[in-house]
Design an enzyme around this catalytic site. Structure first.
Site, mmCIF file in Angstrom:
data_model
loop_
_atom_site.group_PDB
_atom_site.id
_atom_site.type_symbol
_atom_site.label_atom_id
_atom_site.label_comp_id
_atom_site.label_asym_id
_atom_site.label_seq_id
_atom_site.Cartn_x
_atom_site.Cartn_y
_atom_site.Cartn_z
ATOM 1 N N SER A 5 0.824 -1.214 0.000
ATOM 2 C CA SER A 5 0.000 0.000 0.000
ATOM 3 C C SER A 5 0.857 1.261 0.000
ATOM 4 O O SER A 5 0.462 2.284 -0.558
ATOM 5 C CB SER A 5 -0.951 -0.006 1.198
ATOM 6 O OG SER A 5 -0.237 -0.172 2.413
ATOM 7 N N ASN A 6 2.054 1.205 0.594
ATOM 8 C CA ASN A 6 2.944 2.362 0.572
ATOM 9 C C ASN A 6 3.470 2.658 -0.827
ATOM 10 O O ASN A 6 3.969 3.757 -1.089
ATOM 11 C CB ASN A 6 4.138 2.148 1.507
ATOM 12 C CG ASN A 6 3.780 2.343 2.957
ATOM 13 O OD1 ASN A 6 2.661 2.725 3.287
ATOM 14 N ND2 ASN A 6 4.723 2.069 3.834
ATOM 15 N N TYR A 33 -3.040 -11.074 1.898
ATOM 16 C CA TYR A 33 -2.878 -9.713 2.416
ATOM 17 C C TYR A 33 -4.242 -9.159 2.809
ATOM 18 O O TYR A 33 -5.098 -8.924 1.960
ATOM 19 C CB TYR A 33 -2.225 -8.832 1.351
ATOM 20 C CG TYR A 33 -1.862 -7.431 1.780
ATOM 21 C CD1 TYR A 33 -1.750 -7.062 3.113
ATOM 22 C CD2 TYR A 33 -1.620 -6.451 0.827
ATOM 23 C CE1 TYR A 33 -1.405 -5.774 3.486
ATOM 24 C CE2 TYR A 33 -1.268 -5.158 1.179
ATOM 25 C CZ TYR A 33 -1.162 -4.821 2.501
ATOM 26 O OH TYR A 33 -0.827 -3.540 2.859
ATOM 27 N N LYS A 66 -0.281 -11.651 5.628
ATOM 28 C CA LYS A 66 0.083 -10.370 6.220
ATOM 29 C C LYS A 66 -1.206 -9.722 6.692
ATOM 30 O O LYS A 66 -2.082 -9.390 5.898
ATOM 31 C CB LYS A 66 0.783 -9.476 5.202
ATOM 32 C CG LYS A 66 1.063 -8.076 5.738
ATOM 33 C CD LYS A 66 1.675 -7.182 4.669
ATOM 34 C CE LYS A 66 1.805 -5.757 5.188
ATOM 35 N NZ LYS A 66 2.329 -4.818 4.163
ATOM 36 N N SER A 89 -2.834 -6.571 8.425
ATOM 37 C CA SER A 89 -2.593 -5.170 8.763
ATOM 38 C C SER A 89 -3.753 -4.555 9.531
ATOM 39 O O SER A 89 -3.816 -3.337 9.679
ATOM 40 C CB SER A 89 -2.328 -4.357 7.486
ATOM 41 O OG SER A 89 -1.143 -4.768 6.866
ATOM 42 N N GLY A 132 1.340 -6.494 9.944
ATOM 43 C CA GLY A 132 1.537 -5.504 8.902
ATOM 44 C C GLY A 132 1.720 -4.085 9.364
ATOM 45 O O GLY A 132 1.507 -3.163 8.579
#
EC number: 4.1.3.16
Length: 312
Positions: A78-79, A169, A197, A199, A223
């Site tokens: 996402s970054n 994810y 992962k 988050s 995450g």
């Protein structure tokens, strides 16, 4: 992102509830071998003022990451603003990172798309570009229909076809959809699904995933730095091997670093991450529209946050 791992037999061929022999490829053996222990920063994608991918600045960032003892990098998380990149850009960014990685560091590439077909196609391209594993976000546009049945079908078809191991994810803050616990448990039994992962930040949920998948060779990755230590403790208490971490800078684990990560990405998002990167000698660059740069007030608040905690 921290990962908790428990061993499973390579000969396990059945899913709970009904029997089915999973399709096996060479990558399934690789999934059982690949150990994600370590820290994996989810890197940003620098853009020029005209919003083109700035590959030169990306390579300069990679040279600086190479001086930090990361186990590998997460690309197109996402970054990385992956929803705003074309397929060609996403693959080229992964190829560029792979060419710069040294010392056997792993590359985990985001390959999630909205359709199963597109995700399979992009996953194959990411593998060809050098990804060691793929990080696959939940499809979410029709989130009302993305129940356990649909998501199990999606990830199973992908894992059956993927030439590299798959990491699930779940990032509900961005997708509005949490990967259901029962789906994670069932998918954990697929020999080409390496882990998840998570988050979401619910440490109870992470503990449940660890507990319910403890019979599998399945790695649970936290995450966010904000709950990295708590997730690490969950893994230790479960007597499982710990693996990966999510952190961009600095690579330490404490309450202060967790607070800064919250101040950057949780409160102000990727524009704040890119601004902070500039302060610390990395190239953040512009964001791609419709993301907007920080306002002057937001930038000043971010600077105060870093200054009051001793970073600036």
């Amino acid at each position: 992102m921290q990962c908790v791992r428990a061993w499973r037999s390579l000969n396990y061929l059945c899913r709970v509830g009904h029997h089915r022999a999973w399709k096996r490829t060479q990558s399934h053996t690789a999934a059982a071998r690949l150990d994600l222990s370590g820290i994996y920063p989810p890197i940003a994608t620098p853009f020029t003022a005209k919003e083109d991918v700035d590959y030169q600045k990306l390579e300069e960032n990679l040279q600086k990451y190479a001086k930090i003892p990361f186990k590998g990098l997460v690309v197109q998380g996402s970054n990385g603003e992956y929803p705003y990149l074309t397929v060609e850009e996403r693959v080229e960014v992964v190829r560029t990172v792979k060419q710069s990685l040294l010392g056997g560091r792993l590359l985990i590439a985001g390959s999630g798309c909205e359709s199963t077909r597109a995700t399979i196609q992009l996953t194959q391209k990411m593998a060809a570009a050098g990804a060691d594993a793929v990080l696959v976000v939940t499809p979410c546009f029709y989130k009302g229909k993305m129940d356990s049945r649909a998501l199990i079908h999606h990830f199973t078809k992908l894992a059956d076809s993927s030439p590299v191991p798959v990491v699930l994810y779940s990032v509900p803050a961005n997708t509005g959809l949490e990967l259901p616990l029962d789906a994670v448990v069932e998918l954990s039994q697929h020999p080409n699904i390496l882990g998840v992962k998570d988050s979401g930040g619910d440490i109870t949920r992470i503990g449940l995933i660890v507990h319910k998948t403890k019979a599998q060779d399945f790695q649970v990755l936290a995450g966010s730095a904000g709950f990295l230590m708590a997730a690490y403790c969950v893994g230790k208490k479960s007597n499982t091997r710990t693996a990966a971490g999510r952190y961009w800078m600095p690579c330490r684990v404490s309450g202060r670093e967790g607070y800064q990560q919250h101040a950057v990405t949780r409160k102000l998002g990727v524009p704040a991450l890119k601004q902070a990167m500039e302060w610390f000698g990395f190239h953040g660059g512009s964001c791609r529209s419709p993301l907007q740069p920080l306002t002057e007030a937001e930038s000043q608040q971010l600077r105060r946050d870093f200054s009051s905690n001793g970073w600036l």
